[in-house]
Design an enzyme around this catalytic site. Sequence first.
Site: not given
Length: 380
Positions: A54, A106, A204
């Site tokens: 993790r 955003y 992106k």
Amino acid sequence: MIDRPDALSPATLLAHGGMAEPDATGALLPAPQFATTFLREADNSYRDGRVYARDDNPTFEAPERLLCKLEGGHEARLFSSGMAAATTLFQALRPGDHVVAPKVMYWALRNWLKGPAADRGLRVDFADLAKADELRKALIPGRTKLLWVETPANPTWAITDLALAAEAAHAAGALLAVDSSASTPLITRPIEFGADFVMHACTKYLNGHDNVVAGMLIAAQPSDLWERAKALRRSNGSIPGTFDSWLLLNGMRTLAVRVERACSSAAMITSALSSHPRIERVLYPGLATHPGHDVAKRQMAMFGGMFSLVVAGGAKAAIQAAAKMKIWRRATSFGGPESLVEHRRSIEGADSPAPPGLLRMSTGLEDPADLLADLKQALA
């Protein structure tokens, strides 16, 4: 083996995946590590300090090291998405802390700041950070803890002066964080202008192939806020999958050529459409008519592969034009190999800062002449 990888250009570092050494097999592309836990030694210690995947997955570390080096940062952490990276930094603040964010940013993060962030006690003010006076006025000395900047800002591509923002934030006792997803470190390196944190939606441009969701936070230097953000990633488990992390590194190898192609195509297309009779405005920082052009010239190596067209006739005309496009695909996201178009008001809602006729354009890797011809036929 290259003796001084730090002296290499970003394009060379990217092409070689950060200059990692081949493994025992001699393979040039490192293999993903899918193990979720690691063996203790006989003395009860852990080899290499890794305990549990993790927080200690070695497949995370290669893209973290590479992007940290490209940004000139102190340390980086990979997250399950750009939203996870951004919201973790805000969650690392204390209830009652004051945050300043841009009016144009955003939309999903803007909505999160208006809702869940406020619910947990953060005080959030929005300002037009492209205007120096509004930026300074929004900061409250001694109370503002974080100034969040997105530049160029999605979807109007407004430009914030990063050096000015860093100076103003630090004078008020705040830290500066920059969403640089639309720029990449090949275009802008915010830490060089004084930023304390850089965030990337790796989904992106960094991945660039529409097959990974991931995010990254890079810290310029150690700080209490950075330590709390790292602890939150570990406790919340907001990490990507191993294979996604491997795909991200693989995608980053071609970042330089993809960004250069997208930027050159966007520059050509926006110049050609600047006087089109059906276009009210072309929003692109590379155009001299853009209000942030002079600042962009100072802090951007290229002007980006994203631009927006404000179509005459409003939302109906813009949506009709998008429907007629054959190469530009109607889809959310940006930075992939194919060019995308999206009517932003349809996504963001009535409180969107986008004009009704705005189409957000992400330039891909197609021939720019084909892209321009497709736009002209759709607008005819």
